[in-house]
Design a protein around this motif. Structure first.
Motif, PDB file in Angstrom:
ATOM      1  N   UNK A   1      -1.179  -9.723  -8.447  1.00  0.00           N
ATOM      2  CA  UNK A   1      -2.112  -9.785  -9.668  1.00  0.00           C
ATOM      3  C   UNK A   1      -3.383  -9.860  -9.384  1.00  0.00           C
ATOM      4  N   UNK A   2      -3.844 -10.480  -8.358  1.00  0.00           N
ATOM      5  CA  UNK A   2      -5.078 -10.546  -7.774  1.00  0.00           C
ATOM      6  C   UNK A   2      -5.474  -9.043  -7.436  1.00  0.00           C
ATOM      7  N   UNK A   3      -4.705  -8.623  -6.790  1.00  0.00           N
ATOM      8  CA  UNK A   3      -4.895  -7.284  -6.089  1.00  0.00           C
ATOM      9  C   UNK A   3      -5.198  -5.939  -7.281  1.00  0.00           C
ATOM     10  N   UNK A   4      -4.450  -6.136  -8.386  1.00  0.00           N
ATOM     11  CA  UNK A   4      -4.426  -5.226  -9.505  1.00  0.00           C
ATOM     12  C   UNK A   4      -5.389  -5.581 -10.537  1.00  0.00           C
ATOM     13  N   UNK A   5      -5.919  -6.716 -10.577  1.00  0.00           N
ATOM     14  CA  UNK A   5      -6.847  -7.091 -11.639  1.00  0.00           C
ATOM     15  C   UNK A   5      -8.049  -6.118 -12.095  1.00  0.00           C
ATOM     16  N   UNK A   6      -8.457  -5.643 -10.996  1.00  0.00           N
ATOM     17  CA  UNK A   6      -9.729  -4.575 -11.176  1.00  0.00           C
ATOM     18  C   UNK A   6      -9.218  -3.286 -11.236  1.00  0.00           C
ATOM     19  N   UNK A   7      -8.076  -2.941 -11.668  1.00  0.00           N
ATOM     20  CA  UNK A   7      -7.429  -1.842 -11.717  1.00  0.00           C
ATOM     21  C   UNK A   7      -7.852  -0.758 -10.474  1.00  0.00           C
ATOM     22  N   UNK A   8      -7.454  -1.029  -9.586  1.00  0.00           N
ATOM     23  CA  UNK A   8      -7.719  -0.195  -8.295  1.00  0.00           C
ATOM     24  C   UNK A   8      -6.848   0.980  -8.256  1.00  0.00           C
ATOM     25  N   UNK A   9      -7.357   2.036  -7.605  1.00  0.00           N
ATOM     26  CA  UNK A   9      -6.823   3.521  -7.688  1.00  0.00           C
ATOM     27  C   UNK A   9      -5.730   3.603  -6.431  1.00  0.00           C
ATOM     28  N   UNK A  10      -5.911   2.629  -5.713  1.00  0.00           N
ATOM     29  CA  UNK A  10      -4.860   2.446  -4.251  1.00  0.00           C
ATOM     30  C   UNK A  10      -4.675   1.047  -4.148  1.00  0.00           C
ATOM     31  N   UNK A  11      -3.438   0.693  -4.138  1.00  0.00           N
ATOM     32  CA  UNK A  11      -2.854  -0.674  -3.632  1.00  0.00           C
ATOM     33  C   UNK A  11      -2.421  -0.463  -2.084  1.00  0.00           C
ATOM     34  N   UNK A  12      -2.684  -1.325  -1.249  1.00  0.00           N
ATOM     35  CA  UNK A  12      -2.299  -1.343   0.015  1.00  0.00           C
ATOM     36  C   UNK A  12      -1.476  -2.352   0.440  1.00  0.00           C
ATOM     37  N   UNK A  13      -0.346  -2.584   0.843  1.00  0.00           N
ATOM     38  CA  UNK A  13       0.420  -3.602   1.041  1.00  0.00           C
ATOM     39  C   UNK A  13       0.987  -3.823   2.280  1.00  0.00           C
ATOM     40  N   UNK A  14       0.710  -4.932   3.069  1.00  0.00           N
ATOM     41  CA  UNK A  14       1.203  -5.142   4.463  1.00  0.00           C
ATOM     42  C   UNK A  14       2.212  -6.126   4.576  1.00  0.00           C
TER      43      UNK A  14
ATOM     44  N   UNK B   1      -0.848   4.378  -9.871  1.00  0.00           N
ATOM     45  CA  UNK B   1      -1.931   3.865  -8.828  1.00  0.00           C
ATOM     46  C   UNK B   1      -1.249   4.240  -7.500  1.00  0.00           C
ATOM     47  N   UNK B   2      -1.762   4.758  -6.697  1.00  0.00           N
ATOM     48  CA  UNK B   2      -1.328   5.102  -5.091  1.00  0.00           C
ATOM     49  C   UNK B   2      -0.928   3.914  -4.585  1.00  0.00           C
ATOM     50  N   UNK B   3       0.267   3.618  -3.875  1.00  0.00           N
ATOM     51  CA  UNK B   3       0.868   2.692  -3.319  1.00  0.00           C
ATOM     52  C   UNK B   3       1.226   3.046  -1.747  1.00  0.00           C
ATOM     53  N   UNK B   4       0.647   2.166  -0.809  1.00  0.00           N
ATOM     54  CA  UNK B   4       0.892   2.466   0.668  1.00  0.00           C
ATOM     55  C   UNK B   4       1.472   0.948   1.050  1.00  0.00           C
ATOM     56  N   UNK B   5       2.527   0.914   1.593  1.00  0.00           N
ATOM     57  CA  UNK B   5       3.263  -0.205   1.902  1.00  0.00           C
ATOM     58  C   UNK B   5       3.913  -0.056   3.491  1.00  0.00           C
ATOM     59  N   UNK B   6       3.416  -0.874   4.214  1.00  0.00           N
ATOM     60  CA  UNK B   6       4.001  -1.281   5.457  1.00  0.00           C
ATOM     61  C   UNK B   6       4.969  -2.218   5.455  1.00  0.00           C
ATOM     62  N   UNK B   7       6.258  -1.914   5.939  1.00  0.00           N
ATOM     63  CA  UNK B   7       7.370  -2.536   5.747  1.00  0.00           C
ATOM     64  C   UNK B   7       8.507  -2.645   6.471  1.00  0.00           C
ATOM     65  N   UNK B   8       9.113  -3.626   7.024  1.00  0.00           N
ATOM     66  CA  UNK B   8      10.173  -3.738   7.975  1.00  0.00           C
ATOM     67  C   UNK B   8      11.657  -3.737   7.273  1.00  0.00           C
ATOM     68  N   UNK B   9      11.505  -3.839   5.826  1.00  0.00           N
ATOM     69  CA  UNK B   9      12.512  -4.209   4.979  1.00  0.00           C
ATOM     70  C   UNK B   9      13.417  -2.814   4.719  1.00  0.00           C
ATOM     71  N   UNK B  10      14.466  -2.904   5.569  1.00  0.00           N
ATOM     72  CA  UNK B  10      15.016  -1.498   5.505  1.00  0.00           C
ATOM     73  C   UNK B  10      15.962  -1.350   3.986  1.00  0.00           C
TER      74      UNK B  10
END
Length: 239
Positions: A156-169, A195-204
């Motif tokens: 919620x904190x990451x998207x409150x400012x309506x970003x164009x890209x969300x990056x999740x590690x 919104x563009x989403x980039x997610x680094x993940x180990x979750x198969x």
């Protein structure tokens, strides 16, 4: 380069060599278009976190070109870095919440820094609390909530400012499968809203059940870039 909040990412011939001589990334070139959902996969130490940190300029590249939301990160001035980060939402594995602030205060803090009015902040916070289904927890403190709830606060904190890209590690790295599923539902909804989403993940399980573009990193290089790919490439199944 002038600011152009377009939700795109472009890397060309990017390398990152740390002061101790470790080459974390080599010859990284990729383009992410507006509205894409991209998984970054690979073993620990492959270079995923380094790549993610380059995107919001926690790190700077040793060589190569990086353009994020129209900002040229190779030539960006320090005073422009906050402008870049205002166009991004970043979600971390360890949440990074402020323990002495309530849920609502944690979410609204970034807007407060931007000089938004109390009315604007309250409205925006109420909206994102509804999106992550935490309206009832607005006045509680982070340590009173479960890990899944804390991660939803972080989103919620990451998207409150309506970003164009969300990056999740590694956003589900510390969460159980059921909680992870709920978190991914939120990311899916964010992406469906453009919104563009980039997610680094180990979750198969997540990657295989919710297919999107998969970029696999190994030894600091991209070894696979596959639309709708699985976590493990077919050729790797017997490895």
């Amino acid at each position: 380069m002038t600011e152009n909040n377009n939700g795109t990412i472009k890397l060309k011939d990017v390398a990152k060599i740390y002061p101790n001589g470790v080459a974390a990334l080599q010859d990284i070139s990729l383009t992410v278009q507006t509205g894409e959902f991209v998984y970054l996969v690979g073993q620990s130490g492959a270079g995923k976190s380094t790549l993610v940190k380059l995107l919001y300029r926690e790190l700077t590249p040793t060589n190569g070109e990086i353009v994020v939301n129209g900002f040229d990160l190779r030539n960006i001035r320090e005073r422009e870095v906050p402008k870049l980060r205002r166009t991004l939402g970043v979600v971390f594995q360890d949440f990074k919440l402020l323990p002495k602030m309530t849920v609502a205060e944690n979410i609204g803090y970034a807007l407060q820094v931007l000089g938004k009015s109390n009315e604007e902040i309250q409205s925006a916070v109420a909206q994102v609390l509804a999106e992550v289904d935490l309206q009832a927890q607005a006045d509680r403190f982070p340590d009173e909530l479960s890990g899944g709830q804390q991660q939803r606060i972080a989103i919620a904190r990451a998207i409150v400012n309506s970003p164009q890209i969300v990056i999740a590690d590694e956003p589900t790295g510390n969460l159980d499968p059921k909680t992870s599923e709920g978190i991914m539902t939120i990311f899916q909804r964010i992406n469906e809203n453009g919104t563009t989403v980039i997610m680094a993940t180990h979750n198969q399980q997540i990657v295989d059940e919710l297919p999107h573009r998969v970029i696999e990193v190994a030894g600091g290089r991209i070894i696979r870039d596959e639309e709708g790919g699985q976590y493990t490439h077919e050729l790797d199944d017997n490895a």
